[in-house]
Design a protein around this motif. Structure first.
Motif, PDB file in Angstrom:
ATOM      1  N   ALA A   1       0.843  -1.198   0.000  1.00  0.00           N
ATOM      2  CA  ALA A   1       0.000   0.000   0.000  1.00  0.00           C
ATOM      3  C   ALA A   1       0.873   1.241   0.000  1.00  0.00           C
ATOM      4  O   ALA A   1       0.418   2.331   0.294  1.00  0.00           O
ATOM      5  CB  ALA A   1      -0.921  -0.006   1.227  1.00  0.00           C
ATOM      6  N   ASP A   2       2.143   1.081  -0.354  1.00  0.00           N
ATOM      7  CA  ASP A   2       3.121   2.165  -0.312  1.00  0.00           C
ATOM      8  C   ASP A   2       3.402   2.643  -1.732  1.00  0.00           C
ATOM      9  O   ASP A   2       4.034   1.940  -2.518  1.00  0.00           O
ATOM     10  CB  ASP A   2       4.412   1.680   0.352  1.00  0.00           C
ATOM     11  N   LEU A   3       2.932   3.836  -2.055  1.00  0.00           N
ATOM     12  CA  LEU A   3       3.104   4.350  -3.405  1.00  0.00           C
ATOM     13  C   LEU A   3       4.544   4.727  -3.708  1.00  0.00           C
ATOM     14  O   LEU A   3       4.914   4.897  -4.869  1.00  0.00           O
ATOM     15  CB  LEU A   3       2.203   5.576  -3.617  1.00  0.00           C
ATOM     16  N   ALA A   4       5.378   4.854  -2.672  1.00  0.00           N
ATOM     17  CA  ALA A   4       6.780   5.218  -2.885  1.00  0.00           C
ATOM     18  C   ALA A   4       7.656   4.009  -3.186  1.00  0.00           C
ATOM     19  O   ALA A   4       8.845   4.150  -3.454  1.00  0.00           O
ATOM     20  CB  ALA A   4       7.314   5.959  -1.658  1.00  0.00           C
ATOM     21  N   LEU A   5       7.086   2.795  -3.135  1.00  0.00           N
ATOM     22  CA  LEU A   5       7.866   1.588  -3.428  1.00  0.00           C
ATOM     23  C   LEU A   5       8.435   1.633  -4.841  1.00  0.00           C
ATOM     24  O   LEU A   5       7.800   2.141  -5.765  1.00  0.00           O
ATOM     25  CB  LEU A   5       6.978   0.341  -3.307  1.00  0.00           C
ATOM     26  N   GLU A   6       9.632   1.076  -5.005  1.00  0.00           N
ATOM     27  CA  GLU A   6      10.180   0.946  -6.354  1.00  0.00           C
ATOM     28  C   GLU A   6       9.323  -0.035  -7.141  1.00  0.00           C
ATOM     29  O   GLU A   6       8.905  -1.080  -6.629  1.00  0.00           O
ATOM     30  CB  GLU A   6      11.624   0.447  -6.286  1.00  0.00           C
ATOM     31  N   LEU A   7       9.077   0.310  -8.391  1.00  0.00           N
ATOM     32  CA  LEU A   7       8.192  -0.496  -9.223  1.00  0.00           C
ATOM     33  C   LEU A   7       8.696  -1.923  -9.375  1.00  0.00           C
ATOM     34  O   LEU A   7       7.899  -2.874  -9.449  1.00  0.00           O
ATOM     35  CB  LEU A   7       8.057   0.166 -10.596  1.00  0.00           C
ATOM     36  N   SER A   8      10.011  -2.105  -9.389  1.00  0.00           N
ATOM     37  CA  SER A   8      10.589  -3.438  -9.576  1.00  0.00           C
ATOM     38  C   SER A   8      10.179  -4.406  -8.472  1.00  0.00           C
ATOM     39  O   SER A   8      10.166  -5.618  -8.680  1.00  0.00           O
ATOM     40  CB  SER A   8      12.111  -3.344  -9.642  1.00  0.00           C
ATOM     41  N   ARG A   9       9.815  -3.872  -7.287  1.00  0.00           N
ATOM     42  CA  ARG A   9       9.434  -4.753  -6.174  1.00  0.00           C
ATOM     43  C   ARG A   9       8.147  -5.512  -6.474  1.00  0.00           C
ATOM     44  O   ARG A   9       7.929  -6.591  -5.919  1.00  0.00           O
ATOM     45  CB  ARG A   9       9.237  -3.906  -4.901  1.00  0.00           C
ATOM     46  N   LEU A  10       7.293  -4.942  -7.346  1.00  0.00           N
ATOM     47  CA  LEU A  10       5.994  -5.565  -7.574  1.00  0.00           C
ATOM     48  C   LEU A  10       5.806  -6.131  -8.982  1.00  0.00           C
ATOM     49  O   LEU A  10       4.952  -6.985  -9.187  1.00  0.00           O
ATOM     50  CB  LEU A  10       4.872  -4.542  -7.289  1.00  0.00           C
ATOM     51  N   VAL A  11       6.563  -5.659  -9.959  1.00  0.00           N
ATOM     52  CA  VAL A  11       6.353  -6.184 -11.316  1.00  0.00           C
ATOM     53  C   VAL A  11       7.604  -6.824 -11.904  1.00  0.00           C
ATOM     54  O   VAL A  11       7.570  -7.300 -13.040  1.00  0.00           O
ATOM     55  CB  VAL A  11       5.850  -5.075 -12.275  1.00  0.00           C
ATOM     56  N   GLY A  12       8.699  -6.843 -11.144  1.00  0.00           N
ATOM     57  CA  GLY A  12       9.911  -7.480 -11.631  1.00  0.00           C
ATOM     58  C   GLY A  12      10.890  -6.493 -12.254  1.00  0.00           C
ATOM     59  O   GLY A  12      10.520  -5.425 -12.732  1.00  0.00           O
TER      60      GLY A  12
ATOM     61  N   THR B   1       8.516   4.480  -9.604  1.00  0.00           N
ATOM     62  CA  THR B   1       7.810   4.062  -8.390  1.00  0.00           C
ATOM     63  C   THR B   1       6.415   3.538  -8.706  1.00  0.00           C
ATOM     64  O   THR B   1       5.852   3.796  -9.774  1.00  0.00           O
ATOM     65  CB  THR B   1       7.684   5.229  -7.393  1.00  0.00           C
ATOM     66  N   VAL B   2       5.858   2.829  -7.726  1.00  0.00           N
ATOM     67  CA  VAL B   2       4.508   2.297  -7.843  1.00  0.00           C
ATOM     68  C   VAL B   2       3.500   3.431  -8.047  1.00  0.00           C
ATOM     69  O   VAL B   2       2.604   3.360  -8.900  1.00  0.00           O
ATOM     70  CB  VAL B   2       4.150   1.483  -6.589  1.00  0.00           C
ATOM     71  N   GLY B   3       3.658   4.507  -7.270  1.00  0.00           N
ATOM     72  CA  GLY B   3       2.721   5.627  -7.373  1.00  0.00           C
ATOM     73  C   GLY B   3       2.748   6.286  -8.735  1.00  0.00           C
ATOM     74  O   GLY B   3       1.702   6.620  -9.300  1.00  0.00           O
TER      75      GLY B   3
END
Length: 772
Positions: free
Chosen positions: A43-54, A69-71
């Motif tokens: 639920a953290d929009l500041a997460l790096e995108l690679s953490r969730l989509v590879g 980022t995810v956001g």
């Protein structure tokens, strides 16, 4: 169904296909694994995108969209939506833009190329009209396209629209096949009713690649746990959809009725974040301590007003009183003064500068070019007369004016630097040279910035740093800006408008000269020039480039509003001047050039000669766009006028008719009737109202370009907002932002709103926010 680069449909989106698709490790494709995770955790929009989509997906997205980022990815919203049964209106596609279209294939033919090996496959498509489209789609050696794009197929095509001959075309576009309503399987039937989101695209990253990443990202997020940046009372008043639902409906709407409410939520959310950031800036400015510069009785300003040969307009008087009051205050004035061409902004600014000089301070006048700086020196010196020649000649009330530019001789430069540092010069007029570290002021009290859109925030701050305390700031622009645009773009400034023209200004008559229909009119244009010269007047001829085959990139800095209209060559100053010198109609007349690559001394000398009447025709680029004031110039001929924006054409024609003589502007174009750019020219010819033209310009062109907020990767500073369509919403958001900041200046009680600002109103929008 497989796309041209190996992506297949998955759960309403697309995923990497098996044999023949993009390898998992290929950073040019999108994701090595798009099967959604079984749990929602993040639920953290500041997460790096690679953490969730590879890593591979994130690398491709960063490379092509500059998103990390995810956001940022979640806020890569679709530009529009296509109903699968409603095909794209193909006759309205804009030239030289990346587009995504939904069309049905009605035919395909393949032929061998004549001059090299290989084949060309031409695809014939149709839209809602049912007629074959004039849009040409061609594939070079398109073996896969030849196999897949058979008659009856429904497909999305993505590419850049170009002009081939007289027809619009897409060459080697990306494409993806879509299930049709006629497909009988249950899953296809479900997908057939879902709108197709169309995301901002680049040449190497079409819309469906973004959709692919979004479809992998959404299941990995716990959208309900993302904090809402909009305070509850405003969300309730605006009847906003819950944030989690808005994220789902904007990216995966179940029907064409679902996404508009999601857009409404994000438009207000964006407006609130933007206006809150601006409100914080205004609040911070008001907290600063400035030196109040109250009016002084019997001093320079009164002496100037007494000798002014004309009466100020009511608008000039009203704004003058406002500036006087704000300059007298002990916190910095921050005001934008915009007005029509020739509305008298310079006189208003000069009176403010004189008030500061009377109070013992100095004023710096920052101009974007040396030609314009020299012109301001001339006009201000003429207005002040002996009052600008120092106390020795002008008496105890007088001051000195000095000019400082980068090309000045060393002796003159040292003299100007000394005059500024000692306080001898009450008014210092200059270019970027004023920003140099070795430029000092005795007591800088007011900065006047002319044509602010040509300066960055760092440059403005470099000048402000030369004051003991924050100086007052007056920003001027002669490019009319719709009020809501000004409130957004120059949001940390208060806005004033001058709409009246001083007495004696004759209206400018503008005509379109369409050479496509009337090729013989070209000779009439130059005959008209001779008539004006024989009547004792002078002529401007404006070209969109310098010419000579050299790179004109430097000149484009002078003309950021230039438009491209296909592959037609642009008229160049150097070629045009030679052509005009050869014309019998202009035989014996002096014709000279002015452009940005000339030596500064030559530019100023040419401009001085033109102002003195020694030059009959001045062939120039847009270096003469603002501030240049030659009273005897009555005719302007703008070649390839369709290359310029409407506001810039309005600016240019304002250079004629300034001396009481009627002014005429001829907009010369080779475009055929009905071309969108012809409509712009006709709109300019129909009205002299610059504010009306600015609105129309904004309607016809992309807002990001008009606002000067175009960011890297082609993204505008605005994601969902339209400053014209959303005027009322922006005004409400501005009032809400002021209320929030007045009670919580640092947003300590509004952490989600602060995160929204930190994430989306950051460096990428800095130039957008700091235009003031």
């Amino acid at each position: 169904m497989t796309s041209s680069d190996g992506f297949m449909e998955y759960d309403g989106g697309l995923h990497a296909s098996d044999p023949g698709g993009v390898p998992a490790s290929d950073p040019g494709g999108v994701p090595e694994q798009l099967q959604p995770p079984q749990t929602k955790a993040a639920a953290d929009l500041a997460l790096e995108l690679s953490r969730l989509v590879g890593a591979a997906s994130a690398t491709s997205v960063q490379k092509n969209l500059d998103i990390t980022t995810v956001g940022e990815m979640l806020h890569q919203f679709p530009r529009r939506y296509l109903a699968r049964g409603e095909l794209t209106q193909l006759d309205e596609l804009p030239l030289e833009e990346e587009v995504t279209i939904l069309a049905r294939v009605v035919g395909l033919s393949t032929r061998y190329m004549q001059k090299r090996k290989g084949t060309i496959s031409d695809v014939v498509i149709t839209d809602n009209t049912g007629r074959p489209s004039p849009l040409k789609i061609s594939f070079f050696n398109g073996y896969k396209a030849k196999k897949e794009l058979t008659p009856g197929v429904l497909a999305l095509f993505s590419g850049r629209v170009s002009l081939y001959g007289r027809s619009k075309s897409l060459t080697n576009p990306d494409y993806v096949l879509l299930p049709d309503d006629s497909l009988a399987e249950h899953e296809a039937e479900l997908q057939a009713v879902m709108p197709v989101p169309v995301y901002p695209a680049t040449a190497k990253f079409p819309s469906w690649k973004t959709e692919n990443v979004i479809k992998a990202l959404l299941p990995a997020l716990d959208l309900r746990k993302i904090a809402d940046p909009v305070p509850a009372q405003y969300a309730a008043r605006e009847k906003l959809m819950p944030l989690w639902e808005a994220y789902e409906q904007i990216h995966v709407p179940a029907s064409m009725e679902d996404w508009p409410r999601a857009q409404k939520r994000f438009r207000y959310q964006e407006a609130l974040a933007l206006q809150t950031a601006l409100a914080q800036k205004r609040s911070g400015t008001k907290a600063q301590q400035a030196i109040g510069r109250a009016p002084t009785t019997g001093a320079l300003l009164e002496a100037f007003d007494a000798k002014l040969p004309y009466t100020l307009t009511s608008g000039q008087q009203e704004i003058g009183e406002l500036l006087s009051k704000e300059i007298s205050a002990e916190h910095p004035m921050q005001r934008l003064l915009q007005g029509e061409v020739g509305s008298g902004k310079t006189v208003v600014a000069l009176r403010a500068m004189l008030q500061v000089v009377d109070a013992g301070g100095q004023a710096a006048f920052l101009a974007p070019t040396e030609v314009l700086a020299a012109q301001h020196l001339h006009s201000i010196s003429a207005l002040l007369g002996v009052l600008g020649e120092g106390r020795l000649l002008g008496g105890p009330q007088a001051t000195n004016i000095t000019l400082l530019t980068g090309s000045m001789p060393a002796v003159a430069r040292r003299k100007a630097l000394l005059a500024a540092a000692s306080g001898e010069a009450g008014i210092v007029i200059g270019t970027h040279a004023l920003l140099s570290e070795n430029v000092q002021f005795a007591d800088l009290g007011l900065i006047v910035v002319d044509e602010q859109h040509r300066f960055g925030v760092e440059q403005r701050d470099a000048l402000r740093a030369k004051a003991v305390k924050p100086p007052h700031l007056l920003v001027m622009t002669a490019t009319p800006i719709p009020r809501t645009v000004a409130m957004t773009v120059f949001g940390d400034l208060e806005v004033s408008e001058l709409t009246q023209l001083p007495a004696g200004r004759a209206p400018i008559i503008t005509h379109v000269a369409p050479l496509a229909e009337h090729p013989m009119w070209e000779s009439r244009v130059w005959a008209r020039s001779r008539e004006e010269i024989d009547a004792g007047h002078q002529v401007y001829v404006v070209c969109p480039k310098i010419g000579d085959g050299a790179d004109d990139g430097a000149e484009l800095l002078e003309s950021g509003d230039l438009l491209e209209s296909g592959d037609r060559p642009r008229a160049g100053v150097l070629e045009v001047v030679e052509y005009l010198r050869s014309l019998p109609a202009l035989s014996g007349k002096r014709i000279e050039v002015l452009h940005g690559r000339l030596d500064s001394v030559d530019k100023q000398g040419t401009m001085a000669e033109f102002a003195a009447g020694a030059i009959d025709v001045l062939v120039a680029t847009t270096v003469i766009e603002v501030g240049v004031d030659v009273h005897n110039a009555t005719l302007m001929i703008i070649l390839d006028a369709d290359r310029f924006g409407m506001s810039q054409l309005h600016q240019l024609r304002g250079r004629v008719g300034r001396g009481g003589h009627a002014g005429t502007c001829l907009l010369v174009t080779s475009l055929e009737r009905g071309h969108p750019s012809r409509k712009r020219l006709e709109a300019v010819a129909e009205t002299n109202d610059g504010f009306l033209l600015a609105r129309e310009d904004l309607n016809l062109r992309r807002e990001g370009d008009i606002l000067g907020a175009k960011q890297s990767g082609g993204r505008s500073g605005l994601r969902m907002l339209s400053v014209l369509r959303d005027e009322k919403l922006i005004e409400r958001a501005r009032a809400d932002a002021v209320e929030i900041v007045s009670g919580d200046p640092t947003l300590k009680e509004h952490p989600a709103l602060k995160l929204e600002i930190d994430t989306f109103v950051t460096e990428k929008n800095e130039a957008f926010l700091e235009r003031g």
